[in-house]
Design a protein around this motif. Structure first.
Motif, mmCIF file in Angstrom:
data_model
loop_
_atom_site.group_PDB
_atom_site.id
_atom_site.type_symbol
_atom_site.label_atom_id
_atom_site.label_comp_id
_atom_site.label_asym_id
_atom_site.label_seq_id
_atom_site.Cartn_x
_atom_site.Cartn_y
_atom_site.Cartn_z
ATOM 1 N N MET A 92 -22.639 10.347 25.639
ATOM 2 C CA MET A 92 -22.072 10.524 26.972
ATOM 3 C C MET A 92 -21.937 12.010 27.335
ATOM 4 S SD MET A 92 -18.266 9.625 28.396
ATOM 5 C CE MET A 92 -17.577 10.868 27.288
ATOM 6 N N LEU A 93 -21.395 12.796 26.430
ATOM 7 C CA LEU A 93 -21.183 14.214 26.735
ATOM 8 C C LEU A 93 -22.505 14.934 26.990
ATOM 9 C CD1 LEU A 93 -18.320 14.871 24.211
ATOM 10 C CD2 LEU A 93 -18.147 14.848 26.724
ATOM 11 N N TRP A 94 -23.536 14.629 26.205
ATOM 12 C CA TRP A 94 -24.848 15.228 26.460
ATOM 13 C C TRP A 94 -25.456 14.690 27.749
ATOM 14 C CZ3 TRP A 94 -26.903 19.516 25.200
ATOM 15 C CH2 TRP A 94 -26.479 20.160 24.041
ATOM 16 N N TYR A 95 -25.244 13.415 28.026
ATOM 17 C CA TYR A 95 -25.749 12.843 29.272
ATOM 18 C C TYR A 95 -25.155 13.576 30.471
ATOM 19 C CZ TYR A 95 -27.232 9.728 32.893
ATOM 20 O OH TYR A 95 -27.821 9.247 34.034
ATOM 21 N N ALA A 118 -27.285 15.728 33.088
ATOM 22 C CA ALA A 118 -27.271 15.294 34.492
ATOM 23 C C ALA A 118 -26.836 16.446 35.391
ATOM 24 C CB ALA A 118 -26.348 14.097 34.672
ATOM 25 N N SER A 119 -25.806 17.160 34.979
ATOM 26 C CA SER A 119 -25.331 18.301 35.753
ATOM 27 C C SER A 119 -26.425 19.360 35.887
ATOM 28 C CB SER A 119 -24.098 18.901 35.082
ATOM 29 O OG SER A 119 -23.672 20.058 35.752
ATOM 30 N N ARG A 120 -27.119 19.626 34.792
ATOM 31 C CA ARG A 120 -28.205 20.605 34.808
ATOM 32 C C ARG A 120 -29.310 20.197 35.775
ATOM 33 N NH1 ARG A 120 -31.603 21.375 29.467
ATOM 34 N NH2 ARG A 120 -32.663 19.600 30.376
ATOM 35 N N GLU A 121 -29.557 18.872 35.876
ATOM 36 C CA GLU A 121 -30.601 18.348 36.760
ATOM 37 C C GLU A 121 -30.106 18.098 38.185
ATOM 38 O OE1 GLU A 121 -33.879 17.903 35.994
ATOM 39 O OE2 GLU A 121 -33.331 18.936 34.124
ATOM 40 N N LYS A 122 -28.844 18.485 38.451
ATOM 41 C CA LYS A 122 -28.243 18.305 39.788
ATOM 42 C C LYS A 122 -28.129 16.831 40.167
ATOM 43 C CE LYS A 122 -28.124 22.780 40.415
ATOM 44 N NZ LYS A 122 -27.231 23.420 39.521
ATOM 45 N N ILE A 123 -27.907 15.973 39.164
ATOM 46 C CA ILE A 123 -27.650 14.553 39.392
ATOM 47 C C ILE A 123 -26.141 14.373 39.272
ATOM 48 C CG2 ILE A 123 -27.979 12.219 38.502
ATOM 49 C CD1 ILE A 123 -30.710 13.227 37.407
ATOM 50 N N VAL A 124 -25.518 13.862 40.334
ATOM 51 C CA VAL A 124 -24.066 13.746 40.363
ATOM 52 C C VAL A 124 -23.642 12.381 39.821
ATOM 53 C CG1 VAL A 124 -21.995 13.807 41.803
ATOM 54 C CG2 VAL A 124 -23.925 15.337 42.316
ATOM 55 N N VAL A 176 -22.201 5.358 37.415
ATOM 56 C CA VAL A 176 -22.104 5.347 38.870
ATOM 57 C C VAL A 176 -22.606 6.699 39.371
ATOM 58 C CG1 VAL A 176 -20.575 5.139 40.866
ATOM 59 C CG2 VAL A 176 -20.165 3.740 38.818
ATOM 60 N N LEU A 177 -23.648 6.637 40.189
ATOM 61 C CA LEU A 177 -24.285 7.837 40.721
ATOM 62 C C LEU A 177 -23.851 8.073 42.161
ATOM 63 C CD1 LEU A 177 -27.912 7.125 39.452
ATOM 64 C CD2 LEU A 177 -26.243 8.696 38.435
ATOM 65 N N ALA A 178 -23.716 9.336 42.537
ATOM 66 C CA ALA A 178 -23.405 9.665 43.927
ATOM 67 C C ALA A 178 -24.547 9.233 44.835
ATOM 68 C CB ALA A 178 -23.133 11.163 44.076
ATOM 69 N N ASP A 179 -25.785 9.337 44.331
ATOM 70 C CA ASP A 179 -26.965 8.957 45.112
ATOM 71 C C ASP A 179 -27.855 8.070 44.240
ATOM 72 O OD1 ASP A 179 -29.241 8.733 46.671
ATOM 73 O OD2 ASP A 179 -29.492 10.901 46.965
ATOM 74 N N ILE A 180 -27.930 6.794 44.556
ATOM 75 C CA ILE A 180 -28.709 5.843 43.745
ATOM 76 C C ILE A 180 -30.191 6.183 43.745
ATOM 77 C CG2 ILE A 180 -29.141 4.098 45.526
ATOM 78 C CD1 ILE A 180 -28.046 3.428 41.864
ATOM 79 N N ALA A 181 -30.634 6.997 44.702
ATOM 80 C CA ALA A 181 -32.034 7.441 44.720
ATOM 81 C C ALA A 181 -32.361 8.272 43.471
ATOM 82 C CB ALA A 181 -32.323 8.239 45.991
ATOM 83 N N ARG A 223 -31.682 7.367 40.483
ATOM 84 C CA ARG A 223 -31.653 6.440 39.357
ATOM 85 C C ARG A 223 -32.748 6.694 38.324
ATOM 86 N NH1 ARG A 223 -33.540 2.637 36.564
ATOM 87 N NH2 ARG A 223 -32.415 0.834 35.847
ATOM 88 N N ASP A 224 -33.994 6.810 38.734
ATOM 89 C CA ASP A 224 -35.086 7.005 37.780
ATOM 90 C C ASP A 224 -34.941 8.313 37.016
ATOM 91 O OD1 ASP A 224 -36.170 4.569 38.471
ATOM 92 O OD2 ASP A 224 -37.697 5.422 39.811
ATOM 93 N N ARG A 225 -34.585 9.370 37.717
ATOM 94 C CA ARG A 225 -34.354 10.659 37.056
ATOM 95 C C ARG A 225 -33.157 10.567 36.114
ATOM 96 N NH1 ARG A 225 -33.001 14.273 41.349
ATOM 97 N NH2 ARG A 225 -32.510 15.747 39.716
ATOM 98 N N ALA A 226 -32.116 9.859 36.560
ATOM 99 C CA ALA A 226 -30.905 9.702 35.738
ATOM 100 C C ALA A 226 -31.225 8.925 34.465
ATOM 101 C CB ALA A 226 -29.817 9.001 36.551
#
Length: 156
Positions: A71-74, A78-84, A116-121, A123-126
């Protein structure tokens, strides 16, 4: 060059009922984990082996450490990839086996995070991030059983 890190704690058996290990059923399988500057964790053996089902056991601690490290690495990646990520909850499943001799081991673990993503778009990147984590996670890189994941996603 690799940098070494030391981790320490004190494990203290708390299950002496007065006669120590004089008889197999005469003592409790309980102990405390004391890590400097942190709250004490009261533990017991697996209930299958005579432990208290209300306390964490070594197997619980291993699977929770594996899940938390992932989880912590995820979250970092995610933060590094600008995925909220708005929320992350995991219900990992570790599968073990016990031999007739009493020896045991983990066979595998499945991490089952719901994210839970801020933007479900995203998803694939996440989802792709999970494949990178085993390069980094200290715990996952240390265990000798396969670790997979089955993530689910929803929008905030």
């Amino acid at each position: 060059m690799a940098k070494e890190h030391d981790y320490t704690c004190t494990i203290e058996w708390t299950g002496n009922r007065g006669e120590g290990t004089k008889t197999y059923k005469g003592y409790d399988r309980t102990w405390d984990i004391a890590t400097p500057g942190k709250p004490v964790i009261h533990c017991s053996n697996d209930p299958l082996l005579g432990g208290d089902p209300g306390l964490p056991n070594p197997e619980d601690l291993l699977i929770s450490a594996l899940s938390a490290c992932h989880m912590l690495w995820y979250l970092h990646l995610a933060s590094r990839e600008k995925i909220v990520v708005q929320s992350y909850t995991d219900t990992p499943l570790g599968t073990g086996e016990t031999e007739p001799s009493g020896t045991g081991r983990f066979l595998r673990a499945v991490l089952r995070p719901h994210i839970v993503l801020a933007d479900i778009a995203d998803r694939d990147r996440a989802d792709a991030i999970h494949h990178e984590i085993h390069q980094y996670c200290f715990i996952a890189r240390s265990v000798n059983f396969p670790v997979t994941y089955e993530a689910t996603y929803s929008a905030a």
